[in-house]
Design a protein around this motif. Structure first.
Motif, short mmCIF file in Angstrom:
data_model
loop_
_atom_site.label_atom_id
_atom_site.label_comp_id
_atom_site.label_asym_id
_atom_site.label_seq_id
_atom_site.Cartn_x
_atom_site.Cartn_y
_atom_site.Cartn_z
N ASP A 1 -33.93 26.60 -11.93
CA ASP A 1 -33.29 27.41 -12.98
C ASP A 1 -32.80 26.59 -14.17
O ASP A 1 -32.91 27.02 -15.32
CB ASP A 1 -32.11 28.19 -12.39
N SER A 2 -32.26 25.41 -13.91
CA SER A 2 -31.65 24.64 -15.00
C SER A 2 -32.69 24.07 -15.99
O SER A 2 -32.31 23.66 -17.08
CB SER A 2 -30.80 23.51 -14.44
N VAL A 3 -33.95 24.03 -15.60
CA VAL A 3 -34.97 23.48 -16.50
C VAL A 3 -35.89 24.56 -17.06
O VAL A 3 -36.72 24.28 -17.93
CB VAL A 3 -35.81 22.39 -15.81
N GLN A 4 -35.75 25.78 -16.53
CA GLN A 4 -36.59 26.88 -17.01
C GLN A 4 -36.44 27.03 -18.53
O GLN A 4 -35.34 27.06 -19.06
CB GLN A 4 -36.16 28.18 -16.32
N GLY A 5 -37.57 27.10 -19.22
CA GLY A 5 -37.55 27.23 -20.67
C GLY A 5 -37.48 25.90 -21.42
O GLY A 5 -37.68 25.88 -22.64
N ARG A 6 -37.20 24.81 -20.70
CA ARG A 6 -37.14 23.49 -21.35
C ARG A 6 -38.27 22.57 -20.88
O ARG A 6 -38.76 21.73 -21.63
CB ARG A 6 -35.79 22.82 -21.06
N PHE A 7 -38.66 22.68 -19.62
CA PHE A 7 -39.69 21.83 -19.02
C PHE A 7 -40.96 22.64 -18.82
O PHE A 7 -40.93 23.83 -18.54
CB PHE A 7 -39.24 21.28 -17.68
N ILE A 8 -42.09 21.95 -18.92
CA ILE A 8 -43.39 22.56 -18.67
C ILE A 8 -44.22 21.65 -17.78
O ILE A 8 -44.45 20.48 -18.12
CB ILE A 8 -44.16 22.81 -19.98
N ILE A 9 -44.65 22.19 -16.65
CA ILE A 9 -45.55 21.44 -15.76
C ILE A 9 -46.98 21.87 -16.05
O ILE A 9 -47.26 23.05 -16.29
CB ILE A 9 -45.18 21.66 -14.28
N SER A 10 -47.88 20.91 -16.01
CA SER A 10 -49.29 21.20 -16.23
C SER A 10 -50.13 20.21 -15.43
O SER A 10 -49.60 19.20 -14.94
CB SER A 10 -49.66 21.15 -17.71
N ARG A 11 -51.41 20.49 -15.31
CA ARG A 11 -52.29 19.58 -14.59
C ARG A 11 -53.66 19.58 -15.24
O ARG A 11 -54.08 20.56 -15.87
CB ARG A 11 -52.39 19.95 -13.11
N ASP A 12 -54.35 18.47 -15.05
CA ASP A 12 -55.73 18.34 -15.50
C ASP A 12 -56.54 17.88 -14.30
O ASP A 12 -56.51 16.69 -13.94
CB ASP A 12 -55.82 17.33 -16.64
N ASN A 13 -57.22 18.81 -13.65
CA ASN A 13 -57.94 18.46 -12.43
C ASN A 13 -59.12 17.52 -12.70
O ASN A 13 -59.53 16.77 -11.81
CB ASN A 13 -58.41 19.73 -11.73
N ALA A 14 -59.65 17.56 -13.89
CA ALA A 14 -60.75 16.65 -14.23
C ALA A 14 -60.27 15.21 -14.30
O ALA A 14 -61.04 14.27 -14.08
CB ALA A 14 -61.39 17.06 -15.54
N LYS A 15 -58.99 15.02 -14.61
CA LYS A 15 -58.41 13.68 -14.73
C LYS A 15 -57.54 13.30 -13.54
O LYS A 15 -56.93 12.24 -13.54
CB LYS A 15 -57.59 13.58 -16.01
N ASN A 16 -57.45 14.19 -12.55
CA ASN A 16 -56.60 13.94 -11.38
C ASN A 16 -55.17 13.60 -11.81
O ASN A 16 -54.57 12.61 -11.35
CB ASN A 16 -57.16 12.79 -10.53
N ALA A 17 -54.63 14.43 -12.69
CA ALA A 17 -53.31 14.14 -13.23
C ALA A 17 -52.46 15.40 -13.32
O ALA A 17 -52.98 16.51 -13.53
CB ALA A 17 -53.43 13.49 -14.60
N VAL A 18 -51.16 15.20 -13.18
CA VAL A 18 -50.19 16.26 -13.39
C VAL A 18 -49.14 15.73 -14.35
O VAL A 18 -48.84 14.52 -14.35
CB VAL A 18 -49.58 16.74 -12.05
N TYR A 19 -48.59 16.62 -15.16
CA TYR A 19 -47.67 16.23 -16.21
C TYR A 19 -46.39 17.06 -16.15
O TYR A 19 -46.37 18.17 -15.64
CB TYR A 19 -48.34 16.44 -17.58
#
Length: 128
Positions: free
Chosen positions: A62-80
């Motif tokens: 809850d405290s990061v909702q709206g401020r943080f964004i998680i994403s991933r790139d499966n082609a690069k084997n990475a998460v951000y």
């Protein structure tokens, strides 16, 4: 075995932004949900954000909702983790984690128990 290596941490002023990256190796990355956790001094490790293996579903503490964004790139084997509007309370070591088991393509996990592999962590310090 899975190896996870985080990067991108550092010192930032309140209101600033950082982008954390996590590079994965060792198994088929796209089969597994991923997550970010943090641990502040003297506190237990806590869930920050999770993402399904397809990237189509995400969830946040809850405290990061709206401020943080998680994403991933499966082609690069990475998460951000894009962290915006940072606050001093966000100061912690941030860990990337890979799920224990293959889930449905739209599912992500919030419990530490559901993650089997962890990175070494990257320090984020937010000054006031």
């Amino acid at each position: 075995q899975v190896q996870l290596v985080e990067s991108g941490g550092g010192l930032v002023q309140a209101g600033g932004s950082l982008r954390l990256s996590c590079a994965a190796s060792g198994r088929t990355f796209s089969n597994y949900a991923m997550g970010w956790f943090h641990q502040a001094p003297g506190k237990e490790r806590e869930f920050v954000a999770g993402i399904s293996r397809s990237g189509g579903s995400t969830g946040y503490e809850d405290s990061v909702q709206g401020r943080f964004i998680i994403s991933r790139d499966n082609a690069k084997n990475a998460v951000y983790l894009q962290m915006n509007s940072l606050k001093p309370g966000d100061t912690a070591v941030y860990y990337c984690a890979a799920a224990r088991a293959i889930a449905s393509s739209s599912y992500y996990y919030t419990r530490q128990y559901d993650y089997a592999y962890w990175g070494q962590g990257t320090q984020v310090t937010v000054s006031s």
